[in-house]
Design a protein around this motif. Structure first.
Motif, PDB file in Angstrom:
ATOM      1  N   ALA A  11       0.830  -1.203   0.000  1.00  0.00           N
ATOM      2  CA  ALA A  11       0.000   0.000   0.000  1.00  0.00           C
ATOM      3  C   ALA A  11       0.870   1.261   0.000  1.00  0.00           C
ATOM      4  O   ALA A  11       0.562   2.234  -0.700  1.00  0.00           O
ATOM      5  N   LEU A  12       1.939   1.247   0.776  1.00  0.00           N
ATOM      6  CA  LEU A  12       2.845   2.401   0.806  1.00  0.00           C
ATOM      7  C   LEU A  12       3.544   2.591  -0.534  1.00  0.00           C
ATOM      8  O   LEU A  12       3.715   3.727  -1.004  1.00  0.00           O
ATOM      9  N   LEU A  13       3.945   1.491  -1.166  1.00  0.00           N
ATOM     10  CA  LEU A  13       4.556   1.578  -2.497  1.00  0.00           C
ATOM     11  C   LEU A  13       3.540   2.087  -3.522  1.00  0.00           C
ATOM     12  O   LEU A  13       3.881   2.893  -4.397  1.00  0.00           O
ATOM     13  N   HIS A  14       2.314   1.640  -3.400  1.00  0.00           N
ATOM     14  CA  HIS A  14       1.236   2.079  -4.292  1.00  0.00           C
ATOM     15  C   HIS A  14       1.019   3.578  -4.132  1.00  0.00           C
ATOM     16  O   HIS A  14       0.888   4.311  -5.117  1.00  0.00           O
ATOM     17  N   ARG A  15       1.015   4.030  -2.884  1.00  0.00           N
ATOM     18  CA  ARG A  15       0.838   5.465  -2.611  1.00  0.00           C
ATOM     19  C   ARG A  15       2.000   6.276  -3.177  1.00  0.00           C
ATOM     20  O   ARG A  15       1.818   7.408  -3.642  1.00  0.00           O
ATOM     21  N   ALA A  16       3.207   5.688  -3.150  1.00  0.00           N
ATOM     22  CA  ALA A  16       4.394   6.380  -3.661  1.00  0.00           C
ATOM     23  C   ALA A  16       4.429   6.422  -5.188  1.00  0.00           C
ATOM     24  O   ALA A  16       5.320   7.043  -5.768  1.00  0.00           O
ATOM     25  N   GLY A  17       3.460   5.763  -5.841  1.00  0.00           N
ATOM     26  CA  GLY A  17       3.387   5.839  -7.293  1.00  0.00           C
ATOM     27  C   GLY A  17       3.751   4.570  -8.026  1.00  0.00           C
ATOM     28  O   GLY A  17       3.665   4.520  -9.256  1.00  0.00           O
ATOM     29  N   LEU A  18       4.166   3.546  -7.327  1.00  0.00           N
ATOM     30  CA  LEU A  18       4.471   2.265  -7.975  1.00  0.00           C
ATOM     31  C   LEU A  18       3.165   1.515  -8.177  1.00  0.00           C
ATOM     32  O   LEU A  18       2.637   0.893  -7.251  1.00  0.00           O
ATOM     33  N   ARG A  19       2.647   1.591  -9.387  1.00  0.00           N
ATOM     34  CA  ARG A  19       1.336   1.015  -9.688  1.00  0.00           C
ATOM     35  C   ARG A  19       1.386   0.226 -10.985  1.00  0.00           C
ATOM     36  O   ARG A  19       0.876   0.671 -12.020  1.00  0.00           O
ATOM     37  N   PRO A  20       1.978  -0.956 -10.930  1.00  0.00           N
ATOM     38  CA  PRO A  20       2.011  -1.767 -12.146  1.00  0.00           C
ATOM     39  C   PRO A  20       0.609  -2.232 -12.528  1.00  0.00           C
ATOM     40  O   PRO A  20      -0.323  -2.174 -11.727  1.00  0.00           O
ATOM     41  N   HIS A  21       0.490  -2.697 -13.758  1.00  0.00           N
ATOM     42  CA  HIS A  21      -0.782  -3.254 -14.238  1.00  0.00           C
ATOM     43  C   HIS A  21      -1.264  -4.308 -13.244  1.00  0.00           C
ATOM     44  O   HIS A  21      -0.468  -4.928 -12.540  1.00  0.00           O
ATOM     45  N   ALA A  22      -2.553  -4.517 -13.180  1.00  0.00           N
ATOM     46  CA  ALA A  22      -3.161  -5.385 -12.167  1.00  0.00           C
ATOM     47  C   ALA A  22      -2.513  -6.764 -12.087  1.00  0.00           C
ATOM     48  O   ALA A  22      -2.190  -7.245 -10.989  1.00  0.00           O
TER      49      ALA A  22
END
Length: 150
Positions: A83-94
């Motif tokens: 979740a923290l990585l996602h918030r930091a902008g790391l959002r690979p394809h599902a």
């Protein structure tokens, strides 16, 4: 930040539930026993920390419970990290995010097993790897799915 961490806890808990369900389904279908590895990890860590689980009545039950709790902690903690990585902008394809999340959870579970000399993953059979990888993929699918949908 608190909301991100809470979302990670929820996602990790949901993913841990999926991992456990797939593991128990595998045990039911193949008739395989539960793993004693979580108990062995707890036993080694508590002993190294100078606070071994006491001998006597209930010891095996305590080790079993602490092993299960440690798995839950790894699952929820991994959810928070993702979740923290996602918030930091790391959002690979599902799909990639799900596989990477599952692989991270698997690594965080398996590295201590190897590091504490409890088991050597290099010697595992394909069935052993499948018994580990498939539930962790379910973990990754659910955990990353919850995070990506928020």
């Amino acid at each position: 930040m608190f909301r991100t961490m809470a979302r990670g806890c929820a996602a990790g808990a949901a993913g841990t539930t999926a991992l456990n369900a797939v593991s128990y389904l595998d045990m039911a279908l193949r008739g395989r026993p539960s793993s004693s590895i979580p108990e062995a990890v707890v036993e080694k860590i508590t002993t190294k920390a100078g606070h071994p689980v006491p001998d006597g009545e209930g010891r095996d039950n305590r080790l079993s419970a602490l092993g299960a709790l440690s798995g839950t902690a790894v699952g929820v903690g991994t959810g928070v990290l993702v979740a923290l990585l996602h918030r930091a902008g790391l959002r690979p394809h599902a799909w990639l995010g799900a596989v990477l999340t599952g692989a991270l959870g698997m690594a965080l579970a398996d590295v201590p097993i190897a590091g504490l000399d409890i088991s050597d993953p290099r010697t595992w059979s394909p069935a052993d790897w499948a018994s580990d990888a498939i539930p962790h993929l379910a973990y990754g699918l659910v955990t990353y799915g919850v995070l990506a949908s928020a």
